[in-house]
Scaffold this motif. Structure first.
Motif, PDB file in Angstrom:
ATOM      1  N   HIS A  58     -92.778  46.684 -19.468  1.00  0.00           N
ATOM      2  CA  HIS A  58     -94.080  46.206 -19.001  1.00  0.00           C
ATOM      3  C   HIS A  58     -95.120  47.207 -19.491  1.00  0.00           C
ATOM      4  O   HIS A  58     -95.031  48.397 -19.167  1.00  0.00           O
TER       5      HIS A  58
ATOM      6  N   ASN B 229     -86.370  45.297 -19.407  1.00  0.00           N
ATOM      7  CA  ASN B 229     -87.722  44.743 -19.411  1.00  0.00           C
ATOM      8  C   ASN B 229     -88.769  45.845 -19.541  1.00  0.00           C
ATOM      9  O   ASN B 229     -88.785  46.798 -18.751  1.00  0.00           O
TER      10      ASN B 229
ATOM     11  N   SER C 222     -87.140  42.481 -23.104  1.00  0.00           N
ATOM     12  CA  SER C 222     -88.331  41.630 -22.997  1.00  0.00           C
ATOM     13  C   SER C 222     -89.566  42.519 -22.948  1.00  0.00           C
ATOM     14  O   SER C 222     -89.495  43.680 -22.520  1.00  0.00           O
TER      15      SER C 222
ATOM     16  N   ASN D 248     -93.650  42.637 -21.732  1.00  0.00           N
ATOM     17  CA  ASN D 248     -94.691  42.031 -20.910  1.00  0.00           C
ATOM     18  C   ASN D 248     -95.936  42.886 -21.052  1.00  0.00           C
ATOM     19  O   ASN D 248     -96.114  43.879 -20.339  1.00  0.00           O
TER      20      ASN D 248
ATOM     21  N   ASP E 159     -86.122  48.158 -15.613  1.00  0.00           N
ATOM     22  CA  ASP E 159     -87.543  47.922 -15.868  1.00  0.00           C
ATOM     23  C   ASP E 159     -88.236  49.257 -16.121  1.00  0.00           C
ATOM     24  O   ASP E 159     -87.964  50.247 -15.437  1.00  0.00           O
TER      25      ASP E 159
ATOM     26  N   SER F 117     -85.444  40.668 -28.597  1.00  0.00           N
ATOM     27  CA  SER F 117     -86.198  39.933 -27.581  1.00  0.00           C
ATOM     28  C   SER F 117     -85.846  38.450 -27.613  1.00  0.00           C
ATOM     29  O   SER F 117     -85.668  37.816 -26.564  1.00  0.00           O
TER      30      SER F 117
END
Length: 271
Positions: free
Chosen positions: A4, A2, A32, A34, A112, A26
């Motif tokens: 961010h 992920n 992913s 964000n 992350d 994705s």
């Protein structure tokens, strides 16, 4: 994995990364994105202001600490809520360590990653000290913001996440793996504008093809990136040549007169 991204321009991030390999990865759930708008965390309800003048004077405006910190806390809380650990925070800055493939491999092992994209004259030092774990640059030059460098790094890191590339071997044979540049590659037709594909690549002998590719990678690295070649040599010192075994000298030919003890025997006369 992920990603961010704390930014003033989230549409710039999502518009770019939603295409090509990263977009397909994705969609399949391997990675992913964000993109979080720092302005959403401004205390200025009317104008969503996130910058102000610098103390001590100087040109330009500086991004304030409070909106960035609150933005990060929101991201961190969501990660902890789903059982994750406190994430590494990468501040994209020309003052950081220069990004390379080894760094990409290290970041790819994280679940992350948080990127902070600066703008204007930079970011209030106090919030950097509070949340940033890694200061990273993509080169010795200045851009208008941190979004482009962040996307460069995200692309490089994503390729190393299992499943993102259709052929995971591709990531292991590309440039900078083992400090070598990638070898030359060819496709159809076998001859184009008088230039032929090297015969070894058409031989079907995989061992010889691998040897040729390594040889060409070394040659190309020596020519184009001598700094990388020095690193390659340091990690892969050439093996010392094997010592040649000295051949024993043959016994001298025995003459017709053989000596035994103190008696001479004449072999010709049989005595």
């Amino acid at each position: 994995m992920n990603f961010h991204i704390m930014t003033l321009f989230p549409e710039m991030i999502t518009g770019s990364l939603s295409n090509s390999i990263t977009g397909r990865a994705s969609d399949k759930g391997y990675i992913s994105f964000n993109a979080v708008n720092i302005r959403d965390y401004s205390n200025d309800i009317k104008h969503h202001k996130v910058d102000d003048y610098t103390y001590g004077g100087g040109a330009g405006m500086l991004m304030q600490a409070q909106p960035i910190y609150d933005c990060f806390i929101s991201i961190k809380d969501e990660i902890l809520k789903r059982g994750g650990k406190s994430p590494r925070v990468i501040y994209v800055t020309p003052q950081g360590a220069v990004f390379n493939q080894k760094m990409a491999q290290e970041f790819a092992a994280e679940e992350d990653l948080v990127f902070l994209c600066g703008h204007y004259e930079g970011v209030d030092e106090r919030v950097l000290e509070e949340i940033v774990t890694d200061y990273v640059s993509i080169g010795d030059y200045v851009l208008t913001g941190g979004e482009l460098p962040a996307m460069v790094m995200i692309d490089a890191i994503s390729r190393l996440v299992p499943g993102v590339l259709n052929n995971d071997e591709s990531a292991m044979t590309e440039s900078f793996n083992n400090n070598l540049l990638e070898y030359p590659q060819y496709s159809r037709p076998e001859e184009w504008m008088g230039k032929k594909v090297p015969a070894i690549l058409l031989s079907g002998d995989h061992k010889k093809v691998d040897e040729w590719r390594l040889e060409k990678s070394i040659e190309r690295t020596m020519e184009r990136r001598p700094d990388l070649y020095e690193k390659y040599l340091a990690e892969n010192p050439p093996k010392p040549p094997k010592k040649k075994r000295r051949r024993r000298k043959a016994d001298p030919e025995i003459s017709s007169e053989q000596v035994t003890g103190d008696k001479t025997i004449n072999t010709e006369n049989g005595e």
